[in-house]
Design a protein around this motif. Structure first.
Motif, PDB file in Angstrom:
ATOM      1  N   ASN A  65     -11.369 -71.793  -7.868  1.00 54.33           N
ATOM      2  CA  ASN A  65     -11.140 -71.308  -6.515  1.00 54.33           C
ATOM      3  C   ASN A  65      -9.773 -70.653  -6.414  1.00 54.33           C
ATOM      4  O   ASN A  65      -8.768 -71.228  -6.812  1.00 54.33           O
ATOM      5  CB  ASN A  65     -11.264 -72.461  -5.524  1.00 54.33           C
ATOM      6  N   GLY A  66      -9.759 -69.425  -5.892  1.00 58.97           N
ATOM      7  CA  GLY A  66      -8.519 -68.677  -5.773  1.00 58.97           C
ATOM      8  C   GLY A  66      -8.234 -67.779  -6.963  1.00 58.97           C
ATOM      9  O   GLY A  66      -7.373 -66.894  -6.881  1.00 58.97           O
ATOM     10  N   ARG A  67      -8.929 -67.983  -8.057  1.00 62.80           N
ATOM     11  CA  ARG A  67      -8.746 -67.140  -9.254  1.00 62.80           C
ATOM     12  C   ARG A  67      -9.970 -66.274  -9.538  1.00 62.80           C
ATOM     13  O   ARG A  67      -9.819 -65.162 -10.040  1.00 62.80           O
ATOM     14  CB  ARG A  67      -8.469 -68.021 -10.474  1.00 62.80           C
ATOM     15  N   PHE A  68     -11.140 -66.780  -9.232  1.00 63.39           N
ATOM     16  CA  PHE A  68     -12.392 -66.061  -9.492  1.00 63.39           C
ATOM     17  C   PHE A  68     -12.975 -65.558  -8.176  1.00 63.39           C
ATOM     18  O   PHE A  68     -12.838 -66.210  -7.132  1.00 63.39           O
ATOM     19  CB  PHE A  68     -13.419 -66.980 -10.157  1.00 63.39           C
ATOM     20  N   THR A  69     -13.665 -64.420  -8.251  1.00 64.50           N
ATOM     21  CA  THR A  69     -14.346 -63.861  -7.086  1.00 64.50           C
ATOM     22  C   THR A  69     -15.748 -63.424  -7.475  1.00 64.50           C
ATOM     23  O   THR A  69     -15.905 -62.627  -8.404  1.00 64.50           O
ATOM     24  CB  THR A  69     -13.585 -62.655  -6.517  1.00 64.50           C
ATOM     25  N   VAL A  70     -16.739 -63.951  -6.768  1.00 65.92           N
ATOM     26  CA  VAL A  70     -18.129 -63.567  -7.004  1.00 65.92           C
ATOM     27  C   VAL A  70     -18.531 -62.529  -5.959  1.00 65.92           C
ATOM     28  O   VAL A  70     -18.152 -62.635  -4.786  1.00 65.92           O
ATOM     29  CB  VAL A  70     -19.061 -64.796  -6.973  1.00 65.92           C
ATOM     30  N   SER A  71     -19.276 -61.534  -6.396  1.00 65.20           N
ATOM     31  CA  SER A  71     -19.746 -60.489  -5.475  1.00 65.20           C
ATOM     32  C   SER A  71     -21.054 -59.930  -6.005  1.00 65.20           C
ATOM     33  O   SER A  71     -21.446 -60.203  -7.148  1.00 65.20           O
ATOM     34  CB  SER A  71     -18.703 -59.376  -5.328  1.00 65.20           C
ATOM     35  N   ARG A  72     -21.731 -59.152  -5.160  1.00 66.53           N
ATOM     36  CA  ARG A  72     -22.984 -58.535  -5.600  1.00 66.53           C
ATOM     37  C   ARG A  72     -23.117 -57.156  -4.976  1.00 66.53           C
ATOM     38  O   ARG A  72     -22.612 -56.913  -3.866  1.00 66.53           O
ATOM     39  CB  ARG A  72     -24.177 -59.426  -5.256  1.00 66.53           C
ATOM     40  N   ASP A  73     -23.782 -56.288  -5.707  1.00 67.52           N
ATOM     41  CA  ASP A  73     -24.034 -54.922  -5.252  1.00 67.52           C
ATOM     42  C   ASP A  73     -25.547 -54.734  -5.226  1.00 67.52           C
ATOM     43  O   ASP A  73     -26.175 -54.606  -6.283  1.00 67.52           O
ATOM     44  CB  ASP A  73     -23.360 -53.925  -6.201  1.00 67.52           C
ATOM     45  N   HIS A  74     -26.113 -54.726  -4.027  1.00 70.47           N
ATOM     46  CA  HIS A  74     -27.564 -54.631  -3.916  1.00 70.47           C
ATOM     47  C   HIS A  74     -28.078 -53.283  -4.402  1.00 70.47           C
ATOM     48  O   HIS A  74     -29.181 -53.194  -4.929  1.00 70.47           O
ATOM     49  CB  HIS A  74     -28.001 -54.873  -2.473  1.00 70.47           C
ATOM     50  N   ALA A  75     -27.298 -52.230  -4.229  1.00 69.86           N
ATOM     51  CA  ALA A  75     -27.736 -50.903  -4.665  1.00 69.86           C
ATOM     52  C   ALA A  75     -27.899 -50.844  -6.177  1.00 69.86           C
ATOM     53  O   ALA A  75     -28.747 -50.108  -6.694  1.00 69.86           O
ATOM     54  CB  ALA A  75     -26.752 -49.843  -4.194  1.00 69.86           C
ATOM     55  N   LYS A  76     -27.072 -51.623  -6.879  1.00 69.87           N
ATOM     56  CA  LYS A  76     -27.124 -51.635  -8.337  1.00 69.87           C
ATOM     57  C   LYS A  76     -27.850 -52.860  -8.889  1.00 69.87           C
ATOM     58  O   LYS A  76     -27.946 -53.013 -10.107  1.00 69.87           O
ATOM     59  CB  LYS A  76     -25.707 -51.593  -8.901  1.00 69.87           C
ATOM     60  N   ASN A  77     -28.327 -53.729  -7.995  1.00 70.15           N
ATOM     61  CA  ASN A  77     -28.999 -54.962  -8.432  1.00 70.15           C
ATOM     62  C   ASN A  77     -28.140 -55.726  -9.434  1.00 70.15           C
ATOM     63  O   ASN A  77     -28.622 -56.184 -10.485  1.00 70.15           O
ATOM     64  CB  ASN A  77     -30.368 -54.664  -9.038  1.00 70.15           C
ATOM     65  N   THR A  78     -26.865 -55.862  -9.128  1.00 66.50           N
ATOM     66  CA  THR A  78     -25.929 -56.460 -10.064  1.00 66.50           C
ATOM     67  C   THR A  78     -25.038 -57.484  -9.370  1.00 66.50           C
ATOM     68  O   THR A  78     -24.568 -57.266  -8.257  1.00 66.50           O
ATOM     69  CB  THR A  78     -25.051 -55.372 -10.723  1.00 66.50           C
ATOM     70  N   LEU A  79     -24.829 -58.590 -10.059  1.00 61.02           N
ATOM     71  CA  LEU A  79     -23.933 -59.664  -9.647  1.00 61.02           C
ATOM     72  C   LEU A  79     -22.677 -59.570 -10.497  1.00 61.02           C
ATOM     73  O   LEU A  79     -22.761 -59.243 -11.688  1.00 61.02           O
ATOM     74  CB  LEU A  79     -24.616 -61.003  -9.859  1.00 61.02           C
ATOM     75  N   TYR A  80     -21.531 -59.859  -9.891  1.00 61.06           N
ATOM     76  CA  TYR A  80     -20.271 -59.781 -10.610  1.00 61.06           C
ATOM     77  C   TYR A  80     -19.495 -61.101 -10.511  1.00 61.06           C
ATOM     78  O   TYR A  80     -19.669 -61.862  -9.567  1.00 61.06           O
ATOM     79  CB  TYR A  80     -19.387 -58.667 -10.044  1.00 61.06           C
ATOM     80  N   LEU A  81     -18.627 -61.318 -11.490  1.00 66.92           N
ATOM     81  CA  LEU A  81     -17.653 -62.398 -11.413  1.00 66.92           C
ATOM     82  C   LEU A  81     -16.324 -61.843 -11.909  1.00 66.92           C
ATOM     83  O   LEU A  81     -16.159 -61.603 -13.107  1.00 66.92           O
ATOM     84  CB  LEU A  81     -18.073 -63.607 -12.247  1.00 66.92           C
ATOM     85  N   GLN A  82     -15.420 -61.602 -10.986  1.00 64.97           N
ATOM     86  CA  GLN A  82     -14.074 -61.152 -11.329  1.00 64.97           C
ATOM     87  C   GLN A  82     -13.233 -62.388 -11.619  1.00 64.97           C
ATOM     88  O   GLN A  82     -13.092 -63.253 -10.746  1.00 64.97           O
ATOM     89  CB  GLN A  82     -13.465 -60.345 -10.188  1.00 64.97           C
ATOM     90  N   MET A  83     -12.675 -62.457 -12.802  1.00 60.21           N
ATOM     91  CA  MET A  83     -11.907 -63.621 -13.225  1.00 60.21           C
ATOM     92  C   MET A  83     -10.468 -63.197 -13.473  1.00 60.21           C
ATOM     93  O   MET A  83     -10.207 -62.411 -14.388  1.00 60.21           O
ATOM     94  CB  MET A  83     -12.523 -64.234 -14.479  1.00 60.21           C
ATOM     95  N   ASN A  84      -9.553 -63.702 -12.673  1.00 60.69           N
ATOM     96  CA  ASN A  84      -8.132 -63.415 -12.820  1.00 60.69           C
ATOM     97  C   ASN A  84      -7.381 -64.682 -13.181  1.00 60.69           C
ATOM     98  O   ASN A  84      -7.879 -65.793 -12.974  1.00 60.69           O
ATOM     99  CB  ASN A  84      -7.577 -62.849 -11.520  1.00 60.69           C
ATOM    100  N   GLY A  85      -6.184 -64.535 -13.717  1.00 62.80           N
ATOM    101  CA  GLY A  85      -5.387 -65.695 -14.062  1.00 62.80           C
ATOM    102  C   GLY A  85      -6.093 -66.628 -15.010  1.00 62.80           C
ATOM    103  O   GLY A  85      -6.029 -67.852 -14.850  1.00 62.80           O
ATOM    104  N   LEU A  86      -6.748 -66.072 -16.015  1.00 63.09           N
ATOM    105  CA  LEU A  86      -7.559 -66.899 -16.914  1.00 63.09           C
ATOM    106  C   LEU A  86      -6.698 -67.890 -17.682  1.00 63.09           C
ATOM    107  O   LEU A  86      -5.553 -67.599 -18.059  1.00 63.09           O
ATOM    108  CB  LEU A  86      -8.343 -66.009 -17.862  1.00 63.09           C
ATOM    109  N   LYS A  87      -7.281 -69.058 -17.912  1.00 70.79           N
ATOM    110  CA  LYS A  87      -6.623 -70.148 -18.632  1.00 70.79           C
ATOM    111  C   LYS A  87      -7.445 -70.508 -19.856  1.00 70.79           C
ATOM    112  O   LYS A  87      -8.670 -70.280 -19.867  1.00 70.79           O
ATOM    113  CB  LYS A  87      -6.504 -71.373 -17.723  1.00 70.79           C
ATOM    114  N   PRO A  88      -6.832 -71.085 -20.869  1.00 71.93           N
ATOM    115  CA  PRO A  88      -7.613 -71.496 -22.055  1.00 71.93           C
ATOM    116  C   PRO A  88      -8.791 -72.397 -21.700  1.00 71.93           C
ATOM    117  O   PRO A  88      -9.843 -72.308 -22.351  1.00 71.93           O
ATOM    118  CB  PRO A  88      -6.570 -72.225 -22.913  1.00 71.93           C
TER     119      PRO A  88
END
Length: 128
Positions: A65-88
């Motif tokens: 929470n606060g580092r990852f963002t989930v989103s979706r684009d219905h036009a492209k039928n695609t789900l995304y997961l933006q991951m920032n501040g990645l840790k081992p």
């Protein structure tokens, strides 16, 4: 035709970012909730993030929470997961999932695994 196809995994240094994509060819799950899970080495698969059918409501597990963002684009039928501040400790195989019959966050978070459609997984490795 494979219903869910993930991409975007790879090797990144700690503090870096990656964006995972999950394409749903044909839009089979465009009207259903979707989400992301991960399986870390030696552990069971766990929930990461979920998004409702419309894309307006999201929910995250505490460690991301606060580092990852989930989103979706219905036009492209695609789900995304933006991951920032990645840790081992984010190192894992990440799986896309879609509810077979539910539209809300709960139909991902609380669903038995057999109630979800799964992608093949994509490896994310975070080096220290």
């Amino acid at each position: 035709q494979v219903p869910l196809v993930e991409s975007g995994g790879g090797l990144v240094q700690a503090g870096g970012s990656l964006r995972l994509s999950c394409e749903n060819p044909g839009g089979t799950f465009r009207n259903f909730a979707m989400g992301w899970f991960r399986q870390q080495p030696g552990k069971e698969r766990e929930f990461v993030a979920a998004i409702n059918w419309g894309g307006h409501t999201t929910y995250y597990q505490d460690p991301v929470n606060g580092r990852f963002t989930v989103s979706r684009d219905h036009a492209k039928n695609t789900l995304y997961l933006q991951m920032n501040g990645l840790k081992p400790e984010d190192t894992a195989v990440y799986y896309c999932a879609a509810s077979r019959d539910g539209t809300t966050i709960g139909s991902i978070v609380q669903a038995p695994p057999d109630n979800l459609a799964w992608g093949q997984g994509t490896q994310v490795t975070v080096s220290s």
